[in-house]
Each structure stands twice: as structure tokens, then as C-alpha cells.
Design a protein around this motif. Structure first.
Motif, PDB file in Angstrom:
ATOM      1  N   ALA A  52      31.357  39.745  34.668  1.00  0.00           N
ATOM      2  CA  ALA A  52      30.550  39.013  35.644  1.00  0.00           C
ATOM      3  C   ALA A  52      30.257  39.896  36.856  1.00  0.00           C
ATOM      4  O   ALA A  52      31.060  40.743  37.245  1.00  0.00           O
ATOM      5  N   ASP A  53      29.091  39.694  37.457  1.00  0.00           N
ATOM      6  CA  ASP A  53      28.670  40.525  38.585  1.00  0.00           C
ATOM      7  C   ASP A  53      29.512  40.328  39.846  1.00  0.00           C
ATOM      8  O   ASP A  53      29.567  41.206  40.690  1.00  0.00           O
ATOM      9  N   ASN A  54      30.138  39.175  39.985  1.00  0.00           N
ATOM     10  CA  ASN A  54      30.864  38.895  41.218  1.00  0.00           C
ATOM     11  C   ASN A  54      32.328  39.363  41.186  1.00  0.00           C
ATOM     12  O   ASN A  54      33.046  39.171  42.148  1.00  0.00           O
ATOM     13  N   ILE A  55      32.761  39.992  40.137  1.00  0.00           N
ATOM     14  CA  ILE A  55      34.143  40.460  40.031  1.00  0.00           C
ATOM     15  C   ILE A  55      34.276  41.812  40.731  1.00  0.00           C
ATOM     16  O   ILE A  55      33.376  42.645  40.680  1.00  0.00           O
ATOM     17  N   ASP A  56      35.417  41.999  41.365  1.00  0.00           N
ATOM     18  CA  ASP A  56      35.710  43.273  42.028  1.00  0.00           C
ATOM     19  C   ASP A  56      35.854  44.350  40.952  1.00  0.00           C
ATOM     20  O   ASP A  56      36.879  44.444  40.285  1.00  0.00           O
ATOM     21  N   LYS A  57      34.838  45.152  40.780  1.00  0.00           N
ATOM     22  CA  LYS A  57      34.849  46.175  39.727  1.00  0.00           C
ATOM     23  C   LYS A  57      35.788  47.337  40.048  1.00  0.00           C
ATOM     24  O   LYS A  57      36.043  48.178  39.205  1.00  0.00           O
ATOM     25  N   ASN A  58      36.281  47.387  41.276  1.00  0.00           N
ATOM     26  CA  ASN A  58      37.210  48.441  41.658  1.00  0.00           C
ATOM     27  C   ASN A  58      38.659  47.970  41.605  1.00  0.00           C
ATOM     28  O   ASN A  58      39.550  48.652  42.099  1.00  0.00           O
ATOM     29  N   ALA A  59      38.897  46.813  41.025  1.00  0.00           N
ATOM     30  CA  ALA A  59      40.259  46.291  40.925  1.00  0.00           C
ATOM     31  C   ALA A  59      41.120  47.245  40.106  1.00  0.00           C
ATOM     32  O   ALA A  59      40.642  47.885  39.172  1.00  0.00           O
ATOM     33  N   GLU A  60      42.376  47.305  40.483  1.00  0.00           N
ATOM     34  CA  GLU A  60      43.321  48.176  39.784  1.00  0.00           C
ATOM     35  C   GLU A  60      44.434  47.350  39.170  1.00  0.00           C
ATOM     36  O   GLU A  60      44.770  46.282  39.677  1.00  0.00           O
ATOM     37  N   ILE A  61      45.007  47.872  38.116  1.00  0.00           N
ATOM     38  CA  ILE A  61      46.140  47.212  37.487  1.00  0.00           C
ATOM     39  C   ILE A  61      47.384  47.519  38.308  1.00  0.00           C
ATOM     40  O   ILE A  61      47.721  48.681  38.530  1.00  0.00           O
ATOM     41  N   ARG A  62      48.055  46.463  38.777  1.00  0.00           N
ATOM     42  CA  ARG A  62      49.286  46.639  39.572  1.00  0.00           C
ATOM     43  C   ARG A  62      50.529  46.660  38.696  1.00  0.00           C
ATOM     44  O   ARG A  62      51.487  47.348  39.000  1.00  0.00           O
ATOM     45  N   SER A  63      50.516  45.865  37.658  1.00  0.00           N
ATOM     46  CA  SER A  63      51.654  45.872  36.738  1.00  0.00           C
ATOM     47  C   SER A  63      51.155  45.595  35.331  1.00  0.00           C
ATOM     48  O   SER A  63      50.138  44.923  35.138  1.00  0.00           O
ATOM     49  N   TYR A  64      51.882  46.141  34.357  1.00  0.00           N
ATOM     50  CA  TYR A  64      51.481  46.014  32.963  1.00  0.00           C
ATOM     51  C   TYR A  64      52.719  46.074  32.083  1.00  0.00           C
ATOM     52  O   TYR A  64      53.549  46.971  32.225  1.00  0.00           O
ATOM     53  N   VAL A  65      52.856  45.094  31.202  1.00  0.00           N
ATOM     54  CA  VAL A  65      53.967  45.048  30.250  1.00  0.00           C
ATOM     55  C   VAL A  65      53.369  44.812  28.874  1.00  0.00           C
ATOM     56  O   VAL A  65      52.536  43.918  28.702  1.00  0.00           O
ATOM     57  N   ASN A  78      42.921  42.370  42.308  1.00  0.00           N
ATOM     58  CA  ASN A  78      42.046  41.286  42.750  1.00  0.00           C
ATOM     59  C   ASN A  78      42.604  39.905  42.416  1.00  0.00           C
ATOM     60  O   ASN A  78      41.901  38.913  42.447  1.00  0.00           O
ATOM     61  N   GLY A  79      43.897  39.820  42.101  1.00  0.00           N
ATOM     62  CA  GLY A  79      44.578  38.540  41.954  1.00  0.00           C
ATOM     63  C   GLY A  79      44.644  37.954  40.559  1.00  0.00           C
ATOM     64  O   GLY A  79      45.137  36.850  40.383  1.00  0.00           O
ATOM     65  N   ILE A  80      44.175  38.660  39.564  1.00  0.00           N
ATOM     66  CA  ILE A  80      44.268  38.142  38.205  1.00  0.00           C
ATOM     67  C   ILE A  80      45.686  38.388  37.693  1.00  0.00           C
ATOM     68  O   ILE A  80      46.217  39.481  37.797  1.00  0.00           O
ATOM     69  N   GLN A  81      46.288  37.327  37.155  1.00  0.00           N
ATOM     70  CA  GLN A  81      47.620  37.424  36.564  1.00  0.00           C
ATOM     71  C   GLN A  81      47.573  36.803  35.174  1.00  0.00           C
ATOM     72  O   GLN A  81      47.067  35.696  35.000  1.00  0.00           O
ATOM     73  N   PHE A  82      48.095  37.512  34.206  1.00  0.00           N
ATOM     74  CA  PHE A  82      48.120  37.029  32.838  1.00  0.00           C
ATOM     75  C   PHE A  82      49.468  37.369  32.231  1.00  0.00           C
ATOM     76  O   PHE A  82      49.996  38.463  32.446  1.00  0.00           O
TER      77      PHE A  82
END
Length: 121
Positions: free
Chosen positions: A16-29, A47-51
Motif C-alpha cells: 500500500a502507498d501509505n505504508i512507511d517504506k523505510n520501516a526496518e525489522i527490529r526483531s525476527y524469530v 513502523n509498529g507492525i507486530q506478528f
């Protein structure tokens, strides 16, 4: 399979165009499935996405949190098992209440069964 479904949904949001395209992954498992089928997968972005998702041969449990383009906090929890996919979230649509006249009609039918049903009981 479940991970692929969620990843597909996530990728739709990312494109989507409104997503922060410069977001970085803070944690990954990413703990791959073991011999019993048990696995765990999770990430969080700047940018606050948590999964997160964990599962085994019996089923899957997971959650997804993010802020929608309208600024609404979306929180989705789900399970998936042999009975299907079961999402829970306040943002999900719910069916309208059953109209009173339908409830009255059902009660009437229950209390006045047709003659052929009375004979079978």
C-alpha cells in the motif's frame, strides 16, 4: 500453509502507498519446524507492525498488530486447526442481530410442531 496466508495478507499491506517504506525489522524469530511439526515465527518492525505465530501438528495460534491507514489500531488473534481458521478482533465485521419477528416465529414453530412431528415424538 497458514504462514503463507498471513504472509500474503501482510504483503498486501506492505504494498500500500501509505505504508512507511523505510520501516526496518527490529526483531525476527524463525524457529523452523522440528520432527514433531512444532515451530515459532515472529517479527516486529519500526513502523509498529507486530506478528507472531506458533504451531504444531495439531494447530496454529498467532496474532497480528498494526495501525491501519485510517489510524485505527488493529489487533487480530487467531487459531487454526482441523476445524478451520478462527480469527478474533474488534475490527472484524459481525452479523446483525436476528430480528425479533424471526425469533418469535422460531419460538412458535418450536412450541407448535407440525402434526407429523408430534406423531414421531
Amino acid at each position: 500453509m497458514f504462514k503463507l496466508l498471513i504472509l500474503t495478507v501482510f504483503l498486501a499491506f506492505v504494498s500500500a502507498d501509505n505504508i512507511d517504506k523505510n520501516a526496518e525489522i527490529r526483531s525476527y524469530v524463525n524457529e523452523a519446524a522440528d520432527a514433531e511439526g512444532k515451530y515459532q515465527y515472529a517479527y516486529e518492525t519500526s513502523n509498529g507492525i507486530q506478528f507472531q505465530e506458533a504451531g504444531n501438528a495439531a494447530g496454529v495460534r498467532g496474532s497480528l498488530n498494526y495501525v491501519s491507514p485510517e489510524g485505527e489500531h488493529i489487533s487480530l488473534q487467531y487459531t487454526a486447526d482441523e476445524e478451520g481458521y478462527h480469527p478474533v478482533g474488534e475490527h472484524l465485521p459481525t452479523p446483525p442481530p436476528v430480528p425479533a419477528y424471526v425469533l418469535r416465529a422460531l419460538e412458535y414453530i418450536r412450541s407448535h410442531p407440525p402434526a407429523q412431528l408430534k406423531e414421531q415424538q
